[in-house]
Each structure stands twice: as C-alpha cells, then as structure tokens.
Design an enzyme around this catalytic site. Structure first.
Site, mmCIF file in Angstrom:
data_model
loop_
_atom_site.group_PDB
_atom_site.id
_atom_site.type_symbol
_atom_site.label_atom_id
_atom_site.label_comp_id
_atom_site.label_asym_id
_atom_site.label_seq_id
_atom_site.Cartn_x
_atom_site.Cartn_y
_atom_site.Cartn_z
ATOM 1 N N ASP A 13 82.287 65.423 -70.653
ATOM 2 C CA ASP A 13 82.515 64.040 -71.069
ATOM 3 C C ASP A 13 81.168 63.344 -71.244
ATOM 4 O O ASP A 13 80.123 63.985 -71.216
ATOM 5 C CB ASP A 13 83.404 63.309 -70.051
ATOM 6 C CG ASP A 13 82.696 63.071 -68.713
ATOM 7 O OD1 ASP A 13 81.592 63.609 -68.495
ATOM 8 O OD2 ASP A 13 83.259 62.339 -67.879
ATOM 9 N N LYS A 19 88.412 69.064 -74.230
ATOM 10 C CA LYS A 19 88.043 68.519 -72.927
ATOM 11 C C LYS A 19 89.265 68.440 -72.006
ATOM 12 O O LYS A 19 89.207 68.856 -70.851
ATOM 13 C CB LYS A 19 87.418 67.130 -73.071
ATOM 14 C CG LYS A 19 86.855 66.583 -71.761
ATOM 15 C CD LYS A 19 86.400 65.147 -71.887
ATOM 16 C CE LYS A 19 87.574 64.204 -71.731
ATOM 17 N NZ LYS A 19 87.178 62.789 -71.582
#
Length: 216
Positions: free
Chosen positions: A143, A125
C-alpha cells in the site's frame, strides 16, 4: 526517492528489530472470517482502517456471509458504509462479489490469488492481504505506507507497487516474509509518516538510507 537498495545484512537487522519489538504484528481491519476480511479490505481502498472498522462493526453482526449480505441488499449495505469514501461503488462491488461467491464457490472465499482477483473490487493488494492474513501465505500487499517506507528506507526499492512487492520478496530474508508487510505498514503508518517522519524515535534510524531524517 527511490533510494538505494540496502544490503541483505542491513535488511536482516532491520527486520530482526521489528520482530523483537513486535513478534506477531496484526492487521488493523476487524473481521470474523475470510469473507468479512475480503469485504473489509475491499472497503478500505482510499479509506482508513479506523473508518472501515467503525462502519463494519454493526454490519458484520448481521452480514458475515455472502448470502446474508445479499439478503441485506445494496441499499441496506449502503446505510452501513455511507461514511466510507466511494461507498456506492464499493457497495455494488460487495454485492456482486457476494453473488459470485454464492453462485460459483458455495459461499466460500477461494484461496487462490487468481480466483480472488477475479472478484469485483478485489485487486492484487486485497488478494495478497487475504492470502496472508487468512491462509498465512507469505504474500506482500503493498500500500502507500509500504511503498513510501520501502523506497525511503532502502528496504524495498521500486518505481511502482509491483516492483516494491518483488523487491520485498527478493531482499527480505525468508524467515521474515510472513509478517513483512505488516511490520512495514505499521512502521509507515505510525513512525515513517509521509510528511513528518518520527526519525528521533525510530528503532531503525541508524540503518535507514533516508538522508533527510527528521529529528525535530
């Protein structure tokens, strides 16, 4: 959840509306260069962007390069970020990744996903955020907000973050890929909230697949 994947034309209309409402969405983590962006994103795990920005406001004025961060040292860094969750472990990782950048990359942040992911405290991420925000690569950093919104709305359905990332790449039209994750994060953070989504003011409520819409 997960919902049924929406059709292409519906997803295109959703992102057309997002684009019309905000043509150039921005990430909310403060940074001054690629290095401070890496640090900010690494610090943001299990923390709010607002909390990270508050902590890094003074930090980045004195430590905006890997070498300056090493000069500050782990204890000095902790003094700046101790209001952030998991700050001790994050401080260790920031010092370690700073040392690697100095030793192996001449103090520069690498622009490859593999190199970024090899840094302590930097996962997929974080790497995707840095690639997207700094080098404008159309990567998708999934997320909790994106995962929730993608599945709830039907825009990007998947049982885990990698599946949702793939669904974004597969189902969202190419012209929206650069800003897709920012539009989705902001919509998930401020409108499609976890406990009480603001469906009555949502600009895509007529297109969303979520059956339990909240109009209170």
């Amino acid at each position: 959840m997960p919902m049924k994947q929406l059709e292409y034309h519906t997803i295109k209309e959703i992102f057309t509306r997002f684009q019309t409402a905000e043509a150039e969405p921005k990430g909310e983590l403060d940074h001054v260069n690629a290095y401070t962006l890496v640090v900010a994103v690494a610090l943001s795990a299990q923390a709010t962007d607002k909390g990270v920005n508050k902590a890094t406001n003074a930090l980045f004025k004195i430590a905006d390069t890997p070498q300056k961060m090493l000069d500050l040292g782990e204890e000095g860094l902790i003094e700046h970020i101790k209001t952030i969750g998991l700050y001790r472990n994050k401080a260790k990782n920031v010092i370690k990744l700073s040392q690697i950048l100095v030793d192996d990359y001449d103090g520069e942040v690498p622009s490859s996903r593999a190199a970024l992911e090899s840094l302590p405290g930097v996962g997929r991420k974080t790497a995707n955020v840095v690639l997207n925000m700094w080098w404008h690569v159309p990567t998708q950093a999934v997320d909790t907000h994106i995962f929730r919104f993608g599945n709830r709305s039907g825009v990007a359905v998947g049982k885990d973050v990698v599946a949702v990332e793939r669904a974004i790449e597969d189902h969202i039209p190419a012209e929206f890929q650069q800003h897709a994750h920012h539009w989705m994060i902001l919509h998930g953070r401020y409108t499609c909230k976890a406990r009480k989504p603001l469906c009555s003011t949502c600009l895509i409520r007529d297109l969303c697949a979520f059956e339990e819409k909240n109009f209170d």
